[in-house]
Design a protein around this motif. Structure first.
Motif, PDB file in Angstrom:
ATOM      1  N   VAL A 232      23.034 -48.440  12.953  1.00 18.39           N
ATOM      2  CA  VAL A 232      23.511 -47.599  12.041  1.00 18.39           C
ATOM      3  C   VAL A 232      22.344 -46.569  11.549  1.00 18.39           C
ATOM      4  CG1 VAL A 232      24.412 -47.527   9.623  1.00 18.39           C
ATOM      5  CG2 VAL A 232      25.033 -49.370  10.977  1.00 18.39           C
ATOM      6  N   PHE A 233      21.406 -46.977  11.197  1.00 14.47           N
ATOM      7  CA  PHE A 233      20.160 -46.097  11.043  1.00 14.47           C
ATOM      8  C   PHE A 233      19.827 -45.208  11.956  1.00 14.47           C
ATOM      9  CE2 PHE A 233      18.865 -50.102   8.253  1.00 14.47           C
ATOM     10  CZ  PHE A 233      19.310 -49.402   6.884  1.00 14.47           C
ATOM     11  N   ILE A 234      19.607 -45.438  13.315  1.00 14.62           N
ATOM     12  CA  ILE A 234      19.331 -44.583  14.516  1.00 14.62           C
ATOM     13  C   ILE A 234      20.212 -43.726  14.695  1.00 14.62           C
ATOM     14  CG2 ILE A 234      20.130 -45.716  16.500  1.00 14.62           C
ATOM     15  CD1 ILE A 234      16.587 -44.571  15.689  1.00 14.62           C
ATOM     16  N   VAL A 235      21.595 -44.054  14.458  1.00 17.75           N
ATOM     17  CA  VAL A 235      22.565 -42.890  15.026  1.00 17.75           C
ATOM     18  C   VAL A 235      22.781 -41.903  13.921  1.00 17.75           C
ATOM     19  CG1 VAL A 235      24.995 -42.806  14.971  1.00 17.75           C
ATOM     20  CG2 VAL A 235      24.224 -44.327  16.396  1.00 17.75           C
ATOM     21  N   PHE A 236      22.522 -42.064  12.657  1.00 17.89           N
ATOM     22  CA  PHE A 236      22.640 -41.130  11.509  1.00 17.89           C
ATOM     23  C   PHE A 236      21.219 -40.412  11.503  1.00 17.89           C
ATOM     24  CE2 PHE A 236      26.343 -43.528   9.918  1.00 17.89           C
ATOM     25  CZ  PHE A 236      27.074 -42.658   9.961  1.00 17.89           C
ATOM     26  N   ASN A 237      20.366 -41.048  12.117  1.00 16.63           N
ATOM     27  CA  ASN A 237      19.004 -40.396  12.063  1.00 16.63           C
ATOM     28  C   ASN A 237      19.269 -39.116  13.004  1.00 16.63           C
ATOM     29  OD1 ASN A 237      15.906 -40.152  13.285  1.00 16.63           O
ATOM     30  ND2 ASN A 237      17.122 -41.190  14.745  1.00 16.63           N
ATOM     31  N   TRP A 238      19.815 -39.530  14.148  1.00 16.50           N
ATOM     32  CA  TRP A 238      19.949 -38.483  15.183  1.00 16.50           C
ATOM     33  C   TRP A 238      20.755 -37.190  14.607  1.00 16.50           C
ATOM     34  CZ3 TRP A 238      21.559 -42.022  19.600  1.00 16.50           C
ATOM     35  CH2 TRP A 238      20.770 -42.566  20.247  1.00 16.50           C
ATOM     36  N   ALA A 239      21.908 -37.661  13.846  1.00 17.60           N
ATOM     37  CA  ALA A 239      22.735 -36.620  13.294  1.00 17.60           C
ATOM     38  C   ALA A 239      21.906 -35.694  12.215  1.00 17.60           C
ATOM     39  CB  ALA A 239      23.710 -37.200  12.774  1.00 17.60           C
ATOM     40  N   PHE A 240      21.094 -36.454  11.416  1.00 17.29           N
ATOM     41  CA  PHE A 240      20.403 -35.439  10.429  1.00 17.29           C
ATOM     42  C   PHE A 240      19.326 -34.691  11.181  1.00 17.29           C
ATOM     43  CE2 PHE A 240      22.301 -38.563   7.443  1.00 17.29           C
ATOM     44  CZ  PHE A 240      22.981 -37.688   6.735  1.00 17.29           C
TER      45      PHE A 240
ATOM     46  N   ASP B 249      18.898 -22.832   2.676  1.00 20.65           N
ATOM     47  CA  ASP B 249      19.285 -23.619   4.110  1.00 20.65           C
ATOM     48  C   ASP B 249      17.878 -24.045   4.703  1.00 20.65           C
ATOM     49  OD1 ASP B 249      21.983 -22.811   4.060  1.00 20.65           O
ATOM     50  OD2 ASP B 249      21.736 -21.108   5.117  1.00 20.65           O
ATOM     51  N   TYR B 250      16.795 -23.465   4.597  1.00 20.07           N
ATOM     52  CA  TYR B 250      15.585 -24.023   4.967  1.00 20.07           C
ATOM     53  C   TYR B 250      15.147 -25.114   4.385  1.00 20.07           C
ATOM     54  CZ  TYR B 250      10.792 -23.951   6.494  1.00 20.07           C
ATOM     55  OH  TYR B 250       9.571 -24.394   7.021  1.00 20.07           O
ATOM     56  N   LEU B 251      15.381 -25.042   2.929  1.00 23.14           N
ATOM     57  CA  LEU B 251      15.196 -26.295   2.221  1.00 23.14           C
ATOM     58  C   LEU B 251      15.910 -27.342   2.700  1.00 23.14           C
ATOM     59  CD1 LEU B 251      14.550 -25.101  -1.429  1.00 23.14           C
ATOM     60  CD2 LEU B 251      12.674 -26.061   0.127  1.00 23.14           C
ATOM     61  N   LYS B 252      16.980 -27.354   2.917  1.00 29.01           N
ATOM     62  CA  LYS B 252      18.040 -28.159   3.216  1.00 29.01           C
ATOM     63  C   LYS B 252      17.883 -28.802   4.741  1.00 29.01           C
ATOM     64  CE  LYS B 252      22.357 -27.266   2.360  1.00 29.01           C
ATOM     65  NZ  LYS B 252      23.781 -26.559   2.339  1.00 29.01           N
ATOM     66  N   GLY B 253      17.258 -27.934   5.469  1.00 25.74           N
ATOM     67  CA  GLY B 253      16.946 -28.448   6.809  1.00 25.74           C
ATOM     68  C   GLY B 253      15.854 -29.522   6.933  1.00 25.74           C
ATOM     69  N   LEU B 254      14.685 -28.937   5.991  1.00 27.99           N
ATOM     70  CA  LEU B 254      13.608 -29.705   5.828  1.00 27.99           C
ATOM     71  C   LEU B 254      13.993 -31.359   5.103  1.00 27.99           C
ATOM     72  CD1 LEU B 254      10.933 -27.364   3.857  1.00 27.99           C
ATOM     73  CD2 LEU B 254      11.002 -28.313   6.561  1.00 27.99           C
ATOM     74  N   GLY B 255      14.859 -31.142   4.147  1.00 28.69           N
ATOM     75  CA  GLY B 255      15.414 -32.488   3.648  1.00 28.69           C
ATOM     76  C   GLY B 255      16.231 -33.415   4.697  1.00 28.69           C
ATOM     77  N   TYR B 256      17.025 -32.621   5.672  1.00 26.11           N
ATOM     78  CA  TYR B 256      17.476 -33.308   6.593  1.00 26.11           C
ATOM     79  C   TYR B 256      16.610 -34.111   7.489  1.00 26.11           C
ATOM     80  CZ  TYR B 256      22.172 -31.603   5.625  1.00 26.11           C
ATOM     81  OH  TYR B 256      23.300 -31.233   5.005  1.00 26.11           O
ATOM     82  N   ALA B 257      15.434 -33.243   7.850  1.00 24.74           N
ATOM     83  CA  ALA B 257      14.425 -33.665   8.843  1.00 24.74           C
ATOM     84  C   ALA B 257      13.774 -35.175   8.179  1.00 24.74           C
ATOM     85  CB  ALA B 257      13.329 -32.562   9.136  1.00 24.74           C
ATOM     86  N   LEU B 258      13.499 -34.819   7.026  1.00 23.58           N
ATOM     87  CA  LEU B 258      12.645 -36.000   6.155  1.00 23.58           C
ATOM     88  C   LEU B 258      13.591 -37.049   6.037  1.00 23.58           C
ATOM     89  CD1 LEU B 258      11.090 -34.164   3.118  1.00 23.58           C
ATOM     90  CD2 LEU B 258      10.079 -35.540   4.957  1.00 23.58           C
ATOM     91  N   LEU B 259      15.172 -37.128   5.718  1.00 28.09           N
ATOM     92  CA  LEU B 259      15.774 -38.086   5.776  1.00 28.09           C
ATOM     93  C   LEU B 259      15.940 -38.873   7.339  1.00 28.09           C
ATOM     94  CD1 LEU B 259      18.162 -39.800   4.234  1.00 28.09           C
ATOM     95  CD2 LEU B 259      19.774 -37.894   4.830  1.00 28.09           C
ATOM     96  N   ALA B 260      16.134 -37.847   8.164  1.00 22.45           N
ATOM     97  CA  ALA B 260      15.942 -38.390   9.534  1.00 22.45           C
ATOM     98  C   ALA B 260      14.808 -39.363   9.659  1.00 22.45           C
ATOM     99  CB  ALA B 260      16.095 -37.387  10.693  1.00 22.45           C
ATOM    100  N   ALA B 261      13.828 -38.750   9.522  1.00 20.36           N
ATOM    101  CA  ALA B 261      12.555 -39.533   9.663  1.00 20.36           C
ATOM    102  C   ALA B 261      12.547 -41.109   8.886  1.00 20.36           C
ATOM    103  CB  ALA B 261      11.367 -38.886   9.056  1.00 20.36           C
ATOM    104  N   VAL B 262      13.138 -41.099   7.686  1.00 18.52           N
ATOM    105  CA  VAL B 262      13.187 -42.320   6.764  1.00 18.52           C
ATOM    106  C   VAL B 262      14.255 -43.101   7.548  1.00 18.52           C
ATOM    107  CG1 VAL B 262      14.052 -43.064   4.690  1.00 18.52           C
ATOM    108  CG2 VAL B 262      12.738 -41.105   4.745  1.00 18.52           C
ATOM    109  N   LEU B 263      15.380 -42.508   7.993  1.00 12.38           N
ATOM    110  CA  LEU B 263      16.398 -43.419   8.695  1.00 12.38           C
ATOM    111  C   LEU B 263      15.902 -44.152  10.069  1.00 12.38           C
ATOM    112  CD1 LEU B 263      19.552 -41.379   8.287  1.00 12.38           C
ATOM    113  CD2 LEU B 263      19.127 -43.468   7.285  1.00 12.38           C
ATOM    114  N   TYR B 264      14.944 -43.150  10.733  1.00 11.95           N
ATOM    115  CA  TYR B 264      14.492 -43.842  11.741  1.00 11.95           C
ATOM    116  C   TYR B 264      13.194 -45.045  11.703  1.00 11.95           C
ATOM    117  CZ  TYR B 264      11.567 -43.885  16.247  1.00 11.95           C
ATOM    118  OH  TYR B 264      11.319 -44.401  17.489  1.00 11.95           O
ATOM    119  N   ALA B 265      12.530 -44.795  10.523  1.00  7.98           N
ATOM    120  CA  ALA B 265      11.550 -45.897   9.941  1.00  7.98           C
ATOM    121  C   ALA B 265      12.604 -47.050   9.687  1.00  7.98           C
ATOM    122  CB  ALA B 265      10.835 -45.323   8.721  1.00  7.98           C
ATOM    123  N   ALA B 266      13.597 -46.985   8.821  1.00  8.24           N
ATOM    124  CA  ALA B 266      14.303 -48.088   8.673  1.00  8.24           C
ATOM    125  C   ALA B 266      14.907 -48.890   9.929  1.00  8.24           C
ATOM    126  CB  ALA B 266      15.727 -47.732   7.784  1.00  8.24           C
ATOM    127  N   SER B 267      15.240 -48.017  11.060  1.00  9.00           N
ATOM    128  CA  SER B 267      15.597 -48.588  12.152  1.00  9.00           C
ATOM    129  C   SER B 267      14.668 -49.586  12.822  1.00  9.00           C
ATOM    130  CB  SER B 267      16.258 -47.502  12.985  1.00  9.00           C
ATOM    131  OG  SER B 267      16.239 -48.079  14.199  1.00  9.00           O
TER     132      SER B 267
END
Length: 334
Positions: free
Chosen positions: A82-90, A159-177
């Motif tokens: 679950v974490f890894i799949v949404f990590n990819w999406a973000f 949009d740039y800030l949102k993109g950074l937020g998505y990258a950080l969220l993806a990293a956190v989700l990857y860490a959770a996985s």
């Protein structure tokens, strides 16, 4: 004959395999952008084609026999999925707001979230040195992000800030996985990844707009490539290399991934980072290596980290969460 050359040969082979895997990881962003479809569609078809390719590989190698899954291990693998799949999406979403280069470097702060989550959830020991490296990484992250005061006060590129937020969220989700999946011991990482890919198909189906794919034409090749090349082939190379390499080499070679991603972003799209952003990259690299290799505040590796890795054991093969992406990315690195 001496067995030493054989051991050295295996390590060399492992280094080549992991380097190739990280090079493939570095080109992933180009495949995502060139596919011309939404991030959730991309991840859905990556899971679909990856399931077919990796499933056939596991079947051919006989991995389904004596798979060693228990209900608990299967549940943990699924949760990690679950974490890894949404990590990819973000992560893929972050490419649109920033760039492949910036998103990849920000995403590469995963080891620090693994460290923090491990301490929070499982009471893993946090040393003063690790906190210091976390501070170094944070400074590097600020530099790489390139965020100004105007961005934070609403006068910049949202949009740039949102993109950074998505990258950080993806990293956190990857860490959770990573934290969850490394508890799945005694199961081949290929099978853990396969469970996560299958789960991803059903998990992302509600978010997928299949009508968008009607006019893809030749762009289907990019989606097939993501499943076959960046999932099946990359994972096979990555997991094979982990059995042959000591931890320090794995940690160092993992940085081939962001280096290739930045080169590909520049070569294909002409994107480059500023000098100030470039100053943050060595800080993140040094901090990540410091955490992974147990360097002290003075930058000396701990004796335990310098020791060669033990011979691989069948019951500890599962290094889905060992990254980098990589990236290395379980289901993905990346």
């Amino acid at each position: 004959m001496s067995t030493a050359p054989s051991g050295q040969s295996q390590e060399t082979k492992g280094a080549i395999e992991l380097t190739l895997a990280m090079v493939l990881s570095g080109t992933l962003g180009v495949f995502v952008v060139e596919s011309g479809t939404s991030p959730f569609n991309v991840v859905f078809f990556r899971c679909l084609f990856g399931t077919v390719a990796l499933g056939l590989y596991c079947l051919a190698r006989g991995f389904f026999k004596n798979h060693a899954f228990t209900p608990k291990k299967l549940g943990l693998a699924a949760l990690g999925g679950v974490f890894i799949v949404f990590n990819w999406a973000f992560l893929f979403e972050s490419y649109e707001g920033t760039s492949i280069s910036v998103a990849t470097v920000v995403y590469h702060t995963q080891p620090f979230y693994v460290m923090l989550l491990g301490a929070l959830l499982f009471r893993d020991k946090l040393t003063v040195a690790k906190f210091a490296w976390l501070g170094v990484a944070f400074v590097g992250l600020i530099l790489v992000a390139g965020v100004s005061v105007s961005d934070l006060t609403g006068g910049g590129d949202s949009d740039y800030l949102k993109g950074l937020g998505y990258a950080l969220l993806a990293a956190v989700l990857y860490a959770a996985s990573t934290v969850v999946t490394k508890r799945v011991t005694g199961v081949r990482p290929h099978l853990v990844a396969l469970v996560q890919l299958v789960l991803g198909i059903f998990l992302l189906l509600p978010f997928t707009t299949l009508s968008e794919t009607s006019g893809l034409g030749a762009d289907w090749g990019w989606l097939v490539g993501l499943g076959v090349i960046h999932t099946c082939v990359m994972y096979v190379l990555m997991y094979s290399s982990y059995q042959k390499l000591p931890t320090p080499k794995i940690a160092v070679l993992a940085f081939v991934y962001p280096a290739v991603a930045m080169l590909a972003d520049w070569a294909v799209y002409g994107h480059s980072i500023s000098l100030l952003q470039a100053l943050g990259i060595p800080l993140i690299v040094a901090a990540s290596l410091g955490v992974n290799l147990g360097w002290s505040l003075r930058g000396k590796a701990a004796a335990a980290a310098a020791a060669p890795a033990p011979a691989p054991q069948p019951t500890t093969e599962n290094k889905t969460a060992n990254k980098t992406e990589t990236e290395t990315a379980a289901g993905g690195t990346r």
